[in-house]
Write a protein that holds these residues in place. Structure first.
Motif, PDB file in Angstrom:
ATOM      1  N   GLN A   1      -3.314   9.445  -3.597  1.00 49.16           N
ATOM      2  CA  GLN A   1      -3.087   8.396  -2.755  1.00 49.16           C
ATOM      3  C   GLN A   1      -2.095   8.663  -2.076  1.00 49.16           C
ATOM      4  OE1 GLN A   1      -4.418   4.366  -3.685  1.00 49.16           O
ATOM      5  NE2 GLN A   1      -2.556   4.017  -3.649  1.00 49.16           N
TER       6      GLN A   1
ATOM      7  N   GLU B   1     -13.874   3.542  -7.651  1.00 45.34           N
ATOM      8  CA  GLU B   1     -14.852   2.760  -7.497  1.00 45.34           C
ATOM      9  C   GLU B   1     -16.251   3.376  -7.848  1.00 45.34           C
ATOM     10  OE1 GLU B   1     -14.032   2.381  -3.410  1.00 45.34           O
ATOM     11  OE2 GLU B   1     -12.560   0.796  -3.570  1.00 45.34           O
TER      12      GLU B   1
ATOM     13  N   GLU C   1      -5.286   7.229 -12.641  1.00 48.58           N
ATOM     14  CA  GLU C   1      -4.956   6.339 -11.494  1.00 48.58           C
ATOM     15  C   GLU C   1      -3.489   6.439 -11.321  1.00 48.58           C
ATOM     16  OE1 GLU C   1      -6.318   2.440 -12.862  1.00 48.58           O
ATOM     17  OE2 GLU C   1      -7.883   3.053 -14.199  1.00 48.58           O
TER      18      GLU C   1
ATOM     19  N   SER D   1      -8.515   5.916   0.202  1.00 47.01           N
ATOM     20  CA  SER D   1      -7.722   6.289  -0.917  1.00 47.01           C
ATOM     21  C   SER D   1      -8.675   7.243  -1.902  1.00 47.01           C
ATOM     22  CB  SER D   1      -7.036   5.168  -1.628  1.00 47.01           C
ATOM     23  OG  SER D   1      -6.483   5.536  -2.828  1.00 47.01           O
TER      24      SER D   1
ATOM     25  N   LYS E   1      -8.271   8.123  -4.666  1.00 43.79           N
ATOM     26  CA  LYS E   1      -8.015   7.398  -6.058  1.00 43.79           C
ATOM     27  C   LYS E   1      -9.034   6.347  -6.219  1.00 43.79           C
ATOM     28  CE  LYS E   1      -5.158   4.333  -6.847  1.00 43.79           C
ATOM     29  NZ  LYS E   1      -3.660   3.714  -6.980  1.00 43.79           N
ATOM     30  N   MET E   2      -9.090   5.620  -5.322  1.00 47.95           N
ATOM     31  CA  MET E   2      -9.826   4.378  -4.968  1.00 47.95           C
ATOM     32  C   MET E   2     -11.039   4.915  -5.054  1.00 47.95           C
ATOM     33  SD  MET E   2      -7.975   2.089  -5.898  1.00 47.95           S
ATOM     34  CE  MET E   2      -9.373   0.732  -5.899  1.00 47.95           C
TER      35      MET E   2
ATOM     36  N   ARG F   1       0.645  -0.998   0.010  1.00 47.91           N
ATOM     37  CA  ARG F   1       0.086  -0.107   0.088  1.00 47.91           C
ATOM     38  C   ARG F   1       0.908   1.227  -0.109  1.00 47.91           C
ATOM     39  NH1 ARG F   1      -4.320   0.612   3.536  1.00 47.91           N
ATOM     40  NH2 ARG F   1      -4.117   2.819   3.867  1.00 47.91           N
TER      41      ARG F   1
ATOM     42  N   TRP G   1      -4.684   7.449   3.992  1.00 51.49           N
ATOM     43  CA  TRP G   1      -4.103   6.511   3.221  1.00 51.49           C
ATOM     44  C   TRP G   1      -2.442   5.992   4.000  1.00 51.49           C
ATOM     45  CZ3 TRP G   1      -5.598   2.665   0.604  1.00 51.49           C
ATOM     46  CH2 TRP G   1      -4.778   1.737  -0.026  1.00 51.49           C
TER      47      TRP G   1
ATOM     48  N   GLY H   1      -3.782  -0.420  -6.104  1.00 48.99           N
ATOM     49  CA  GLY H   1      -5.101  -0.349  -6.637  1.00 48.99           C
ATOM     50  C   GLY H   1      -5.654   0.101  -7.871  1.00 48.99           C
ATOM     51  N   SER H   2      -4.370   0.539  -8.706  1.00 47.90           N
ATOM     52  CA  SER H   2      -4.608   1.198 -10.116  1.00 47.90           C
ATOM     53  C   SER H   2      -4.578  -0.293 -11.174  1.00 47.90           C
ATOM     54  CB  SER H   2      -3.383   1.785 -10.662  1.00 47.90           C
ATOM     55  OG  SER H   2      -3.429   3.184  -9.808  1.00 47.90           O
TER      56      SER H   2
END
Length: 711
Positions: free
Chosen positions: A300, A320, A295, A313, A315-316, A140, A306, A146-147
């Motif tokens: 993040q 999502e 991304e 995050s 970004k996430m 992490r 984070w 997560g990208s």
């Protein structure tokens, strides 16, 4: 020509179909007319944004290596359009056809070859960065966690294909006598040396193969781009055009419904939108944000939540929401008649019944409530996505419609409603700090005194919290010494409503804000000085939404000016190493970085030491976004992380300019002292406290240089 035109027709049809789908999805969102109006009102600002943010890559270049790599790749996309124009001419009119001037002037060939080589260097840089920062290695701590990594490598491969097919085509063309740039296109010329000695027929075949390969790579690339995160190639300029344009992050947006500010007195629960309860409630700008995300993970990497082990995050959150929007799009775009024909399996695949926020929702509640509104994500985003606005709107629905929020925040809301401050203390206690001063402070009864230049907005913390009271008294003394006339509201002052608004309880915010605006307007207030950055931000940037227009300054801005004008003279040395913590709502939200540092710089003896993360990359104390009144149960405490960073500078004192930061950092330092990890003399003070010590001749606690200063 037939193969080239046929391939072009197929690729354009596929890409056009995707673009049409995106257009329909975006325009299905809630209206947001202000985005269009601001472009019409200030086209100059839009032009500046395109030049600085898009063409100049300002935010990307803050990260030098990756920024330069992206700069070269982006400009390769722009400049190498000319090569594809040449390819189109060759496809339609033959390889020996040239556009006069464009395809015969050597410097153009030089620029084309140079940017192509720089693009290759950029690709190598990207590959190294992605390899070194792979989530498989860093988990992490990688900004790419997560990208969609496979898609990123595919894009790098496709860009590489664009470059090598370009040089293959131009090398064969040079050998065949069809590249008119001469040695100006130096690398194409060098590539052409590899084809020397081949027959004319062979060169014609190779040139045709190179031409088709170069065109087909671009066509395949086009189809991939419009179906991937690299859609930002086309959407980033639009997102920059329609972004909010405050100087800093500024105000939280008012609650909007159907393109208009929501009127709570006339709101219709069946017609109006209260925040974001489902993906369809997002505006078209929200959908544009989701589709524009690259991304890259810069948001993040800077997010305090984070970085301290929490699930948020930025970004996430965007990804999502984007994935959910694309999954639900067939249902969103279908007519009522079509929706009735969908089977349960189809609806499940389209996530029709999936809640936007919930344990099994698109966004987990722990994600939503971890946000401190610090603004690091928005500050770092190279395509100007507005993460905080989306998080705040989802909070609004959870708080106002679902009544779902951390229980301890409910106590704060009740206190705001009943007592006008988060602690539920009597309004009469707002004047107790004045009793500790040796001069009179005017209290407004009906109108601000005519000789008062400023209304001193003390704030809830400044009036009621013991540590923040020290700042209040220091500022009052300094203004008195400088001869600046001011008055306070005392019991008439109520919380600005910032904690309620940032929590998502817009109704309580508006109740408090309208009460304060009425009080301020009736009192004839024109100029305000505030010590709390949250009050400062709300008064300056959010009260105009409700008819409260005032000239608002933060106390560090006013004090820095008074020092500069010689009305405050710091003479006694404070022989201490001091590190300054940037409050988020003063720094990133309002771009006030210079004045607090200017004050410290004018105090003799102070040795300023910056923390690694400072100014626009400063790290939050953990109190914003109403987190001051919520327990931090997941991961490491944000204030502890920040104090660990401060301790890395081995300071004698930690300074700041915010009562929330004062409390949060002070609590963390006390924990460190109890654990024997910080020296007992270490303290957290407001910069105004440093200034008053020097102005009044109190100096350093050691008192080493006080006699000399007095002399």
């Amino acid at each position: 020509m037939i193969l080239g035109l046929a391939g072009t027709a197929v690729a354009v049809a596929l890409a056009g179909r995707r673009v049409l789908f995106l257009w329909k999805l975006f325009t299905s969102g809630q209206p947001d007319p202000e985005r269009i109006l601001q472009v019409k009102r200030d086209p100059k600002a839009d032009l500046e944004g395109q030049v600085v943010e898009v063409m100049g890559q300002r935010k990307l270049l803050k990260w030098t290596a990756s920024g330069l790599a992206h700069f070269f790749v982006m400009w390769a996309f722009i400049l190498l359009i000319s090569v594809y124009l040449e390819a189109a001419v060759a496809l339609l009119f033959g390889p020996d056809a040239h556009i006069p001037g464009l395809q015969t002037w050597g410097p153009i060939g030089f620029v084309q070859d140079t940017i192509a080589l720089l693009c290759l260097a950029g690709l190598v840089t990207f590959a190294i960065i992605r390899w070194k920062n792979s989530p498989k290695k860093l988990d992490r701590t990688s900004r790419f966690a997560g990208s969609h990594l496979g898609g990123a490598w595919l894009i790098l491969f496709m860009i590489f294909n664009v470059i090598w097919t370009m040089f293959f085509l131009r090398g064969a063309a040079w050998a065949n006598g069809n590249l008119a740039y001469g040695k100006g296109a130096y690398f194409s010329y060098l590539t052409g040396q590899a084809f020397e000695g081949l027959s004319h027929d062979t060169l014609e075949v190779l040139e045709s193969v190179g031409l088709l390969a170069h065109i087909y790579v671009a066509l395949v690339f086009l189809v991939i781009v419009v179906n991937s995160k690299h859609l930002h190639i086309f959407l980033a300029p639009l997102n920059v055009m329609f972004k909010r344009r405050p100087d800093g992050l500024g105000a939280a947006q008012p609650m909007m419904s159907n393109g208009k500010p929501l009127d709570f007195e006339e709101a219709d629960p069946d017609e109006d939108v209260f925040g974001r309860g489902k993906i369809e409630d997002f505006t078209w700008k929200g959908f544009l944000d989701m589709a524009t995300c690259t991304e890259c993970g810069r948001c993040q990497s800077q997010c305090p939540a984070w970085n301290t082990g929490k699930p948020l995050s930025p970004k996430m959150v965007v990804l999502e929401l984007r994935d959910h929007a694309f999954a639900k799009a067939p249902y969103i775009l279908a007519s009522e008649e079509q929706r009735e024909k969908f089977t349960d399996e189809q609806k499940a695949a389209m996530q029709v019944d999936k809640p936007l926020v919930g344990e099994d929702g698109v966004i987990h509640p722990d994600v939503l409530w971890s946000c401190t509104n610090c603004g690091a994500c928005v500050e770092q985003c190279p395509v100007d996505i507005e993460h905080i606005d989306h998080i705040l709107d989802m909070r609004r629905f959870q708080v106002m419609i679902e009544s779902s929020f951390p229980s301890e925040a409910g106590v704060m809301l009740k206190n705001l409603e009943n007592k006008g401050n988060p602690w539920g203390m009597s309004e009469m206690k707002r004047l107790e700090w004045i009793e500790e001063l040796d001069f009179e402070v005017p209290v407004v009864e009906d109108k601000v005194p005519e000789d008062a230049e400023y209304l001193f907005w003390v704030g809830c913390a400044g009036a009621l919290e013991d540590r923040a009271k020290k700042t209040t008294k220091a500022v009052a003394e300094l203004l008195h010494i400088a001869g600046v006339k001011f008055a306070v509201l005392g019991p008439m002052e109520a919380c600005t409503g910032d904690p309620a608004r940032r929590l998502g309880m817009e109704f309580v915010f508006q109740m408090l804000a309208q009460q304060n605006v009425e009080t301020l307007n009736e009192a004839g207030v024109k100029k305000i000085v505030a010590t709390c950055p949250h009050c400062f931000n709300t008064l300056a940037n959010e009260y105009p939404q409700l008819g409260g227009n005032y000239e608002v300054v933060h106390h560090t801005q006013l004090l820095a000016r008074l020092v500069e004008e010689g009305k405050l003279v710091p003479i006694t040395p404070i022989e201490e190493k001091i590190t300054y913590h940037d409050p988020c709502f003063l720094g990133r939200h309002n771009k006030v970085y210079k004045q607090p540092r200017d004050i410290m710089a004018k105090v003799p003896g102070v040795k300023a030491q910056e923390m690694h993360r400072h100014k626009e990359r400063g790290f939050c104390c953990g109190a914003g976004g109403a987190r001051m009144w919520m327990e931090e149960r997941i991961g490491k405490r944000i204030n502890t992380e920040r104090v660990d960073e401060a301790l890395g500078t081995d300071p004698d004192t930690v300074s700041t300019a915010c009562p929330f930061c004062l409390v949060m950092l002070g609590d963390a330092i006390n924990e460190k002292k109890n654990a024997g990890e910080a020296k007992e003399s270490l303290e957290v003070v407001d910069v105004s406290q440093l200034l008053i010590r020097s102005v009044k001749g109190e100096g350093s606690p050691q008192g080493e240089k006080e006699p000399a200063a007095a002399e």
